[in-house]
Write a protein that holds these residues in place. Structure first.
Motif, mmCIF file in Angstrom:
data_model
loop_
_atom_site.group_PDB
_atom_site.id
_atom_site.type_symbol
_atom_site.label_atom_id
_atom_site.label_comp_id
_atom_site.label_asym_id
_atom_site.label_seq_id
_atom_site.Cartn_x
_atom_site.Cartn_y
_atom_site.Cartn_z
ATOM 1 N N TYR A 101 9.002 -2.315 2.425
ATOM 2 C CA TYR A 101 7.641 -3.390 3.077
ATOM 3 C C TYR A 101 7.341 -2.487 4.601
ATOM 4 O O TYR A 101 6.272 -1.913 4.024
ATOM 5 C CB TYR A 101 7.723 -4.948 3.347
ATOM 6 C CG TYR A 101 6.734 -5.664 4.674
ATOM 7 C CD1 TYR A 101 5.560 -4.991 3.415
ATOM 8 C CD2 TYR A 101 7.105 -6.106 5.618
ATOM 9 C CE1 TYR A 101 4.725 -5.862 4.073
ATOM 10 C CE2 TYR A 101 6.470 -6.375 6.190
ATOM 11 C CZ TYR A 101 4.980 -6.736 5.763
ATOM 12 O OH TYR A 101 3.956 -7.028 6.275
ATOM 13 N N PHE A 154 4.085 -9.385 -3.674
ATOM 14 C CA PHE A 154 4.536 -8.478 -2.693
ATOM 15 C C PHE A 154 4.009 -6.884 -2.942
ATOM 16 O O PHE A 154 3.802 -6.136 -2.483
ATOM 17 C CB PHE A 154 5.909 -8.532 -3.171
ATOM 18 C CG PHE A 154 6.923 -7.225 -1.973
ATOM 19 C CD1 PHE A 154 6.154 -8.021 -0.549
ATOM 20 C CD2 PHE A 154 7.481 -6.528 -2.823
ATOM 21 C CE1 PHE A 154 7.132 -6.699 -0.102
ATOM 22 C CE2 PHE A 154 7.356 -5.762 -1.715
ATOM 23 C CZ PHE A 154 7.812 -6.245 -0.671
ATOM 24 N N VAL A 168 2.162 -4.505 -0.943
ATOM 25 C CA VAL A 168 2.567 -3.132 -1.481
ATOM 26 C C VAL A 168 1.196 -1.944 -1.195
ATOM 27 O O VAL A 168 0.897 -1.387 -0.821
ATOM 28 C CB VAL A 168 3.931 -2.833 -1.878
ATOM 29 C CG1 VAL A 168 3.967 -1.092 -2.079
ATOM 30 C CG2 VAL A 168 4.623 -3.915 -1.604
#
Length: 481
Positions: free
Chosen positions: A52, A100, A104
């Motif tokens: 991350y 997520f 990204v």
């Protein structure tokens, strides 16, 4: 002839380009306040947590790979416009990302913007500056980076407080999500505001005159130089100087970087760029709150400590700006890196003996602030100045991309590996490693890097190419042409 340098105009051009540094700093530092929340929401393990943080740095690596080539082909100004667009898209995208994986992707886009602006903004400032003030003006970029760091820390701290004390009253569900239940979205999304400002103000600055000369657009370049220097004589002298070194050989850019002197300069730039990342600064900037939490502080106190780190970083950069052209690049590195080594050893000592000796948390804070002071006054202030001035004009964009590539590879590795190192080497072992990495850095600067303070870009180019500097008589002859 009395100097008529239009320093106000040069300062304006430098400030506009330096706004890219603010975005660099914000995008880099804002991640530190979101790691705990994003890790919890998406159930990330240490490797995913490193990804991350590190995914934006992958984007930065791609950004620097293309930044120099794009700027050498299309110009410094158009390439800065591209970076502003990338930052805007990233900020808005992170705020509204559905999962997520989308998060990204948008972080990678922002990372590309970081990579591009980290090359082009200091390069542009260097090329519109004059030798007497170039160190201070290019340091404006680093100052803007530190202001971006501080801005991110303040936004993180402020939005966290707001999410706990008032955001629940917001009327719209999407605003509640961004500023209350998932406040990390607001932290990342706020980047879009300065990004849009950067996009607009770039249209009010001209192209780099040295790039225009390289592209044989000398009339345009001369008009800009006259605006900078305030008279035609100085403008003509600078035009002649740049024309002379840009015509020194006809090799292609890629072949030119393998000339012995230039290749040596590139290797040195690569070495100090990548080593600088293994001396701990980005580990502190990315994972400062996490490290403070490991010492027993709460999340809110950790963010407040990180704000103090940002304040010292910014104020020290102001100090570095005022002395870099007086003290010199190399002396700042000697003093600063020595202080970094001492501070890192003291931080390691705290994590080894702090609990047994009941050393208060404020000792760790003082050591962190001392480390940031030494780092900001030396390697952080010097690196972008050196990289923007040490390469010949014909390969400057390309050479900076090569050095920038190594810098961002090192930054990515630190971003990716720091959680692993903190867990497996312990915080003490991690900071001892950073202290050890300071030693080769200071040796390279001492033995291999020439002092560039007070020299024109053309004079520095001749150092690497082993050409004699202009004698006074020759300088006067060219000056009066």
């Amino acid at each position: 002839m009395k100097s008529t340098l239009n320093i106000g105009y040069v300062l304006f051009l430098s400030l506009v380009a330096a706004l890219g540094g603010f975005l660099f700093g914000y995008d880099t530092a804002v991640i530190s306040g979101t790691i705990t929340q994003v890790t919890s929401i998406f159930s990330l393990d240490p490797i995913q947590q490193g990804w991350y943080v590190g995914c934006a740095l992958i984007g930065s690596i791609f950004g620097v790979l293309f930044a120099g080539v794009l700027s050498d082909k299309f110009g410094r100004k158009k390439t800065m416009i591209l970076s502003a667009v990338l930052f805007s898209v990233s900020g808005i995208g992170c705020a509204i990302s559905a999962n997520f994986y989308e998060l990204v992707v948008y972080r990678v886009i922002g990372g590309i913007g970081i990579g591009v602006v980290s090359i082009i903004s200091p390069l542009y400032i260097s090329e519109v500056s004059v030798a007497k003030y170039r160190g201070r003006l290019v340091s404006l970029y680093q100052l803007a980076v530190t202001i971006g760091f501080l801005g991110a820390y303040l936004v993180n701290y402020g939005l966290l407080q707001y999410s706990q004390n008032g955001a629940a009253q917001l009327d719209y569900p999407v605003m509640q999500k961004i500023f209350h239940t998932e406040v990390w979205r607001g932290m990342l999304g706020m980047e879009s505001l300065p990004a849009l400002l950067f996009f607009l103000v770039i249209f009010f600055i001209p192209e780099s005159p040295r790039w225009l000369i390289l592209k044989r657009k000398e009339l345009l370049a001369q008009d800009i130089l006259k605006h900078i220097y305030g008279n035609e004589r100085d403008a003509q002298y600078e035009l002649n100087e740049t024309r002379q070194v840009s015509k020194s050989d006809n090799k292609s850019e890629w072949l030119s970087i393998f000339k012995p002197g230039i290749f040596k300069a590139i290797l040195i730039g690569v070495s100090i760029a990548i080593l600088g990342q293994f001396m701990g600064v980005n580990a502190v900037l990315y994972y400062g709150p996490t490290i403070f939490e490991k010492s027993g502080l709460s999340g809110g106190d950790s963010l407040f400590y990180q704000v103090l780190v940002g304040v010292v970083n910014m104020l020290t950069t102001v100090l570095a700006m005022t002395i870099i052209d007086k003290v010199g690049r190399k002396k700042l590195v000697y003093y600063g890196v020595t202080g970094m080594i001492v501070s890192l050893i003291m931080i390691a000592f705290y994590f080894i003996e702090g609990e047994a000796l009941a050393i208060p948390n404020v000792f760790l804070l003082i050591c962190f602030l001392a480390y940031i002071f030494c780092c900001a006054v030396s390697i952080c202030a010097v690196i972008f100045v050196l990289l923007s001035e040490m390469y010949p004009i014909k390969v400057r964009g390309l050479a900076m991309s090569v050095a920038g590539f190594s810098l961002w590879v090192g930054t990515y590795l630190i971003g990716q590996l720091t959680p692993w190192m903190l867990e497996n080497l312990t915080p003490a072992g991690t900071f001892i490693l950073f202290a050890i990495m300071c030693v080769p850095y200071i040796l390279i600067v001492w033995k291999l890097v020439p002092e560039t303070t007070g020299k024109s870009l053309e004079e520095i180019e001749r150092i690497w190419e082993k050409e004699p500097l202009l004698t006074n008589s020759v300088s006067e002859e060219i000056y009066t042409m």
